[in-house]
Design an enzyme around this catalytic site. Sequence first.
Site, PDB file in Angstrom:
ATOM      1  NE  ARG A 149      -2.145   1.861   3.303  1.00  0.00           N
ATOM      2  CZ  ARG A 149      -2.089   1.535   4.599  1.00  0.00           C
ATOM      3  NH1 ARG A 149      -2.783   0.514   5.070  1.00  0.00           N
ATOM      4  NH2 ARG A 149      -1.328   2.218   5.423  1.00  0.00           N
TER       5      ARG A 149
ATOM      6  CD  GLU B 277       4.216   4.743   6.434  1.00  0.00           C
ATOM      7  OE1 GLU B 277       5.353   4.634   6.913  1.00  0.00           O
ATOM      8  OE2 GLU B 277       3.183   4.438   7.062  1.00  0.00           O
TER       9      GLU B 277
ATOM     10  CG  ASN C  14       2.474   1.026   4.450  1.00  0.00           C
ATOM     11  OD1 ASN C  14       2.967   1.287   5.537  1.00  0.00           O
ATOM     12  ND2 ASN C  14       1.694   1.879   3.797  1.00  0.00           N
TER      13      ASN C  14
ATOM     14  CD  GLU D 147       8.140   0.497  10.268  1.00  0.00           C
ATOM     15  OE1 GLU D 147       6.978   0.831  10.556  1.00  0.00           O
ATOM     16  OE2 GLU D 147       8.733   0.930   9.264  1.00  0.00           O
ATOM     17  N   GLY D 148       6.967   1.615  14.519  1.00  0.00           N
ATOM     18  CA  GLY D 148       6.226   1.703  15.769  1.00  0.00           C
ATOM     19  C   GLY D 148       5.239   2.856  15.742  1.00  0.00           C
TER      20      GLY D 148
ATOM     21  CE  LYS E 208       7.729   9.687   7.826  1.00  0.00           C
ATOM     22  NZ  LYS E 208       7.291   9.585   6.396  1.00  0.00           N
TER      23      LYS E 208
ATOM     24  NE  ARG F  91      -4.456   5.407   6.866  1.00  0.00           N
ATOM     25  CZ  ARG F  91      -3.269   4.900   7.152  1.00  0.00           C
ATOM     26  NH1 ARG F  91      -3.108   4.213   8.275  1.00  0.00           N
ATOM     27  NH2 ARG F  91      -2.247   5.057   6.350  1.00  0.00           N
TER      28      ARG F  91
ATOM     29  CB  SER G 276      -4.132  -3.257   7.708  1.00  0.00           C
ATOM     30  OG  SER G 276      -3.737  -1.990   8.163  1.00  0.00           O
TER      31      SER G 276
ATOM     32  CE  LYS H 262       8.428   6.017   9.125  1.00  0.00           C
ATOM     33  NZ  LYS H 262       8.437   4.943  10.159  1.00  0.00           N
TER      34      LYS H 262
END
Lengths: 473, 473
Positions: free
Chosen positions: A93, A112, A114, A366-367, A362, A449, A119, A300
């Site tokens: 995505r 970004e 993915n 991850e997180g 950034k 979103r 999801s 990233k």
Amino acid sequence: MIPSGADSNGVLATNAPVTLFPSPFPRNCFEEATALQKIYNELYARITCNEEWLGKIVEGLIEVDDFVSNLWKVHLDVQKEGYVQNLSLGLFRSDYMAHVLPTGAPALKQVEFNTISSSFGGLSALVRQMHTELLASPPGSSINYPPHPLLQSEVPPENTAVETLAAGLAAAHEAYGVSKSIPALPLCVLFVVQDTERNVFDQHALSRQLKTIHNIPVFRVASVDVLDQTSIPSSNPSRPLLYQPPHSPDSTFEVTTVYLRAYYSPDEYKSTRDWQARTHLERSAAIKCPTVLNQLSGCKKVQQVLAEPTGPDHLSSFLKGNDAALVERVRDTFAPQYDLSVNSQGRDLALNPDTALNHVLKPQREGGGNNVYKADIPDFLRSMPESDWRGWVLMELINPAANAQNVALRNDGEVLRGNVISELGVYGTILWENTGKILHNEQGGYLLRTKGKEVNEGGVAAGFSSLDSALLF
Amino acid sequence: MIPSGADSNGVLATNAPVTLFPSPFPRNCFEEATALQKIYNELYARITCNEEWLGKIVEGLIEVDDFVSNLWKVHLDVQKEGYVQNLSLGLFRSDYMAHVLPTGAPALKQVEFNTISSSFGGLSALVRQMHTELLASPPGSSINYPPHPLLQSEVPPENTAVETLAAGLAAAHEAYGVSKSIPALPLCVLFVVQDTERNVFDQHALSRQLKTIHNIPVFRVASVDVLDQTSIPSSNPSRPLLYQPPHSPDSTFEVTTVYLRAYYSPDEYKSTRDWQARTHLERSAAIKCPTVLNQLSGCKKVQQVLAEPTGPDHLSSFLKGNDAALVERVRDTFAPQYDLSVNSQGRDLALNPDTALNHVLKPQREGGGNNVYKADIPDFLRSMPESDWRGWVLMELINPAANAQNVALRNDGEVLRGNVISELGVYGTILWENTGKILHNEQGGYLLRTKGKEVNEGGVAAGFSSLDSALLF
């Protein structure tokens, strides 16, 4: 939200945060994102195939990012033994915003890309359906839309995320070929999910499609149960991944495709057992969605290197063979990104209070939830040792228009109203050989979103933003 | 199940109790129930039109049943003022079991006939869909069916409950005609629901069908809000029922049809205000589904009088004009029922410990959960004054086969396995004038509720039985 212990059997559900109306999104940006997804799929497949290039990036991160370091170790371990599967599946995505240029015109800019556990394909198709039904509902219905020309004349574009993503999994299942076990075993797809997953209905949309349309058996296994419920017979050098359903231990299936909806976040690896489980899957003959290398290609730092305005033109190298104009359209979606090495342009931009105002910092790790914005950047950097700066990426801020209004229903029942900003995700799926040969490359479906104008972070599941659909203008 | 306060915004949901497999049900019984629904619709419309006959039954209950008494008062009050709507709508469900005759053959026997808030049409259509999908799922899927010839070769019959029930509401909406307000107001259907309703998704299936297929605005109002959100302008002798949506107080709608999914149980009338609200709806020009009289026609005493083996043949009187053989097929679905008056056959059967074993004692009063079975009947009756016996009805027990097995998923996540008994409900809808003229009479859709063999009581919402679908044999 639910007091612990109040739902010990895991039977209560609530809605994902959702907007009541579709939000406007510039048509040119939507169409560009859709048009570029297949070349983006190819880009990340080619990066994944170039282990040497990827390895250099990873090695630069090993000291500052345990997670990347441990993933790389999994790859090295399996490489030492030898991989037995040369196919990889990506369910990707690519996330964007519509950046407002100084002229006022909107331009597509990537937030970004993915490469693991992309999801919300299942839910976003449902949100599109709900919005379409509400738009068509009789005048004066209980959820009536405010009078707005866009809401009168348009419906959100069709959303084929479920069909596209499931077709990718089905293509891998097919490409796996016959059982590698003797005697042959029935084949299945395995979804590896988080033990505490809340977003199950999104995943069920894909497994239902696989079962009912593609007629493929699908099982779910929590990542903590991987070592208990799957095995690789040591006597079989093809290393088929066998799955024994706990409710029917007499039946054994051979897994053609492992679809990871887990293992994407460092906090999912609580012990060496979790790393063993990941290695166990990686060394099996099952096609992984994604492989460890493909997961690493989504870090990233890779996106920063591709988007670095100066330096080698990695993008053109990876996409050689494609039309040069098309490659430039990909490049146009990059917001400038920088590393913070000594004497770099990135370091100057980050530490200068004036230029910092136009950037976001950034973390490579991850997180989520840890971005540092604008004026906070210089002091934040100075608060840590320079050796840690390698773990951060500086990105020019995307400035989306924020004059649209919407109403969001949160998952705790609260209703929020106000100005909103939308982020577009476009889904794609690709199946390729590690030689670079591409067997299946498709685009289809999207996620919108939407969050309140003042909210900086992104994840829907964290409750900050809401699932939405788009009205193009 | 959810601790009070843990879901203050009412956003958590759980599944209705549901079986994992469809249950077997005799084909001849299913087909007979379906074939008889339209004449059953007519029967209860004709009973409702015969106020004199119904009034006599009600008057015999006034001393022992406050609820019937108060409903009757609502009717008398409105009658005194004069009704302004001569149309009535029924959304009915006739409930049956497959009784095993001494020969071993199954015969259809009615458990009860519902004239108000006949629920589960929406969910049972979904359960049928789920079972059909699971039956078609690939071999070795995670919920695999046990090998059984019925499960291999059959699918549950189509379930058109949502289409049928919504079409009934749409027929009433249409028959209402133009607005009775000056100037004319937009028209809508109003669902009156319980404040604490948990079965909302069942109701949403009907309102969604009305909105998306019939293009009719539908609103929901909790019964406690009826007097606040609806009004009848005193200046308009036609007494249109006006609804003002609380989220949009400037819009006013005129209600063509009031669909009650509330007001069926005595404990819903907590104060005189609730009775005022019911009277307010009854005196309005809206078509009621059901009227007070139609609700009263569904009381157990009416069913007992129809099913009394000796005495006047009320059934033939109500159904005159129909084929005599068809009327006898209706009568064949009655299990013998008796009152307990002095020197009656019913009293003898109830007090004799031998004959009591073959009976169930049912309270006339609504509320459920209070049936008295078999050997408990004589002592139970002797424990109360004989004057109260009028409030009870004796019914010969229906003996369903209980050799089928199934697995049920309760709404708290517990899984139950074992021998089961199924109860079939068949839906019908009828729109008629109080002159007896029938404008719309349809049958469609079914409910199968399945419970463990040892459970005596019925309601799905109470957690005792599970939603199911049928495999006919």
